[in-house]
Design a protein around this motif. Structure first.
Motif, mmCIF file in Angstrom:
data_model
loop_
_atom_site.group_PDB
_atom_site.id
_atom_site.type_symbol
_atom_site.label_atom_id
_atom_site.label_comp_id
_atom_site.label_asym_id
_atom_site.label_seq_id
_atom_site.Cartn_x
_atom_site.Cartn_y
_atom_site.Cartn_z
ATOM 1 N N ARG A 175 2.300 -8.640 -8.999
ATOM 2 C CA ARG A 175 1.452 -9.633 -8.051
ATOM 3 C C ARG A 175 0.172 -10.037 -7.942
ATOM 4 O O ARG A 175 0.054 -10.217 -7.539
ATOM 5 N N ARG A 176 -0.266 -8.882 -9.039
ATOM 6 C CA ARG A 176 -2.024 -8.912 -8.870
ATOM 7 C C ARG A 176 -2.731 -8.286 -7.717
ATOM 8 O O ARG A 176 -3.581 -8.681 -7.384
ATOM 9 N N LEU A 177 -1.879 -7.184 -7.114
ATOM 10 C CA LEU A 177 -2.175 -6.985 -5.177
ATOM 11 C C LEU A 177 -1.947 -5.424 -4.879
ATOM 12 O O LEU A 177 0.175 -5.516 -4.963
ATOM 13 N N GLY A 178 -2.487 -5.119 -4.900
ATOM 14 C CA GLY A 178 -1.577 -3.736 -3.663
ATOM 15 C C GLY A 178 -2.709 -2.442 -4.004
ATOM 16 O O GLY A 178 -3.835 -2.620 -4.374
ATOM 17 N N GLY A 179 -2.341 -1.369 -3.838
ATOM 18 C CA GLY A 179 -3.029 -0.087 -3.558
ATOM 19 C C GLY A 179 -2.767 0.874 -2.873
ATOM 20 O O GLY A 179 -1.663 1.039 -3.101
ATOM 21 N N ILE A 180 -3.075 2.298 -3.713
ATOM 22 C CA ILE A 180 -2.369 3.260 -3.328
ATOM 23 C C ILE A 180 -3.575 4.556 -3.621
ATOM 24 O O ILE A 180 -4.897 4.484 -4.008
ATOM 25 N N ILE A 181 -3.169 5.185 -1.909
ATOM 26 C CA ILE A 181 -3.933 6.471 -1.570
ATOM 27 C C ILE A 181 -3.549 7.826 -2.268
ATOM 28 O O ILE A 181 -1.892 7.782 -1.382
ATOM 29 N N PHE A 236 6.360 2.068 -8.072
ATOM 30 C CA PHE A 236 5.608 1.468 -7.096
ATOM 31 C C PHE A 236 4.890 0.322 -7.938
ATOM 32 O O PHE A 236 4.050 -0.749 -7.327
ATOM 33 N N LEU A 237 3.787 1.169 -8.816
ATOM 34 C CA LEU A 237 2.831 0.390 -9.119
ATOM 35 C C LEU A 237 2.857 -0.418 -9.948
ATOM 36 O O LEU A 237 2.302 -1.449 -10.271
ATOM 37 N N PRO A 238 3.964 -0.875 -11.082
ATOM 38 C CA PRO A 238 4.343 -1.538 -11.688
ATOM 39 C C PRO A 238 4.646 -3.263 -11.079
ATOM 40 O O PRO A 238 3.377 -3.919 -11.544
ATOM 41 N N LEU A 256 0.820 -1.386 0.208
ATOM 42 C CA LEU A 256 -0.446 -0.215 0.016
ATOM 43 C C LEU A 256 1.030 1.248 -0.284
ATOM 44 O O LEU A 256 2.172 1.339 0.631
ATOM 45 N N LEU A 257 0.645 1.642 -0.934
ATOM 46 C CA LEU A 257 1.180 3.134 -1.548
ATOM 47 C C LEU A 257 0.792 4.491 -0.788
ATOM 48 O O LEU A 257 -1.123 4.838 -1.475
#
Length: 264
Positions: free
Chosen positions: A128-134, A121-123, A82-83
């Motif tokens: 990983r087909r998993l993550g989040g950015i706020i 960080f997005l790539p 998570l970013l």
């Protein structure tokens, strides 16, 4: 255990994100300029929640700041799940009469660093087909604001950018969220050099950082593209542009915010 990276983590909403995510048993990477404040917060969170907390002291206006943060995270062998692009600041006053270097730094932190960190960080999240950015936007993102012009414009960029990425990345199971809070009782208005009477008026309609963070994390969980946290007053504020011609809207904000220019 998952790990979150938070910029602007040493105070205000960033610090509140750190506390809330630590309570949810996420490891943390805290980024800000003040080593003393970061280390103090890190020690508190390690002790209270028994999590791993790393700190990165970084001025996000520096050249290659985002790449430096990314490289340091990789050197530590940390995967960011998570970013939270929280770092940002504003400046009050007549644009032509304000410090030009400060205006450029607002763009560097609020836009350039946010875009670069997201691109760093997005790539990996997509792979990983998993993550989040706020991404922290603002209620100011919904309208031009005389005497607060660069900040409002920068947050309009953040809102549009984040919503576009939300659509692009849904198929990769990566959630993107723009958070658009109204005023909050932090040091923001003092740092932006608002006149005291305008700052106090804004704080009367403020939303506590704890509410902003909790609602943001819930919106991310529910896969929303954006959220305006707080009560109905914030919803009214961001929807004013739906009902007024743009010139009338700009003149309204000039009247409201311009009162401080003569009295400053």
């Amino acid at each position: 255990m998952k790990t979150a990276l938070i910029t602007g983590a040493s105070a205000g909403i960033g610090e509140t994100f750190a506390q809330e995510l630590a309570q949810k048993q996420m490891n943390l990477v805290l980024v800000a300029r003040s080593e003393e404040k970061l280390e103090s917060l890190a020690q508190l969170l390690r002790s209270q929640f028994k999590i791993e907390v790393d700190i990165i002291v970084q001025d996000l206006t520096a050249p290659n700041a985002a790449k430096d943060v990314f490289d340091k995270v990789n050197q530590k062998g940390i995967t960011i799940d998570l970013l939270v692009n929280n770092a940002g600041f504003g400046d009050y006053g007549d644009f032509a009469e304000r410090d030009g270097e400060k205006q450029v730094k607002i763009v560097q932190v609020n836009i350039l660093a946010l875009v670069d960190l997201t691109h760093q960080f997005l790539p990996g999240m997509r792979d990983r087909r998993l993550g989040g950015i706020i991404n922290m936007a603002s209620s100011a993102a919904f309208q031009p604001m005389p005497y607060f012009s660069v900040y409002a414009a920068s947050k309009a960029f953040v809102l549009s950018f984040s919503e576009a990425l939300w659509a692009e990345n849904r198929r990769y199971n990566v959630d993107i969220l723009a958070v658009c809070p109204g005023p909050s009782p932090t040091s923001f208005f003092a740092d932006a050099e608002f006149p005291s009477f305008l700052a106090k008026a804004s704080e009367l309609n403020s939303t506590p950082p704890e509410v902003i963070v909790k609602e943001a994390l819930e919106a991310l969980k529910n896969k929303h593209s954006s959220i305006v946290p707080g009560d109905i007053r914030n919803q009214v504020l961001v929807n004013i542009p739906r009902f007024l011609p743009r010139e009338a809207l700009v003149n309204l904000w000039k009247t409201i915010l311009g009162t401080g220019v003569d009295k400053n």
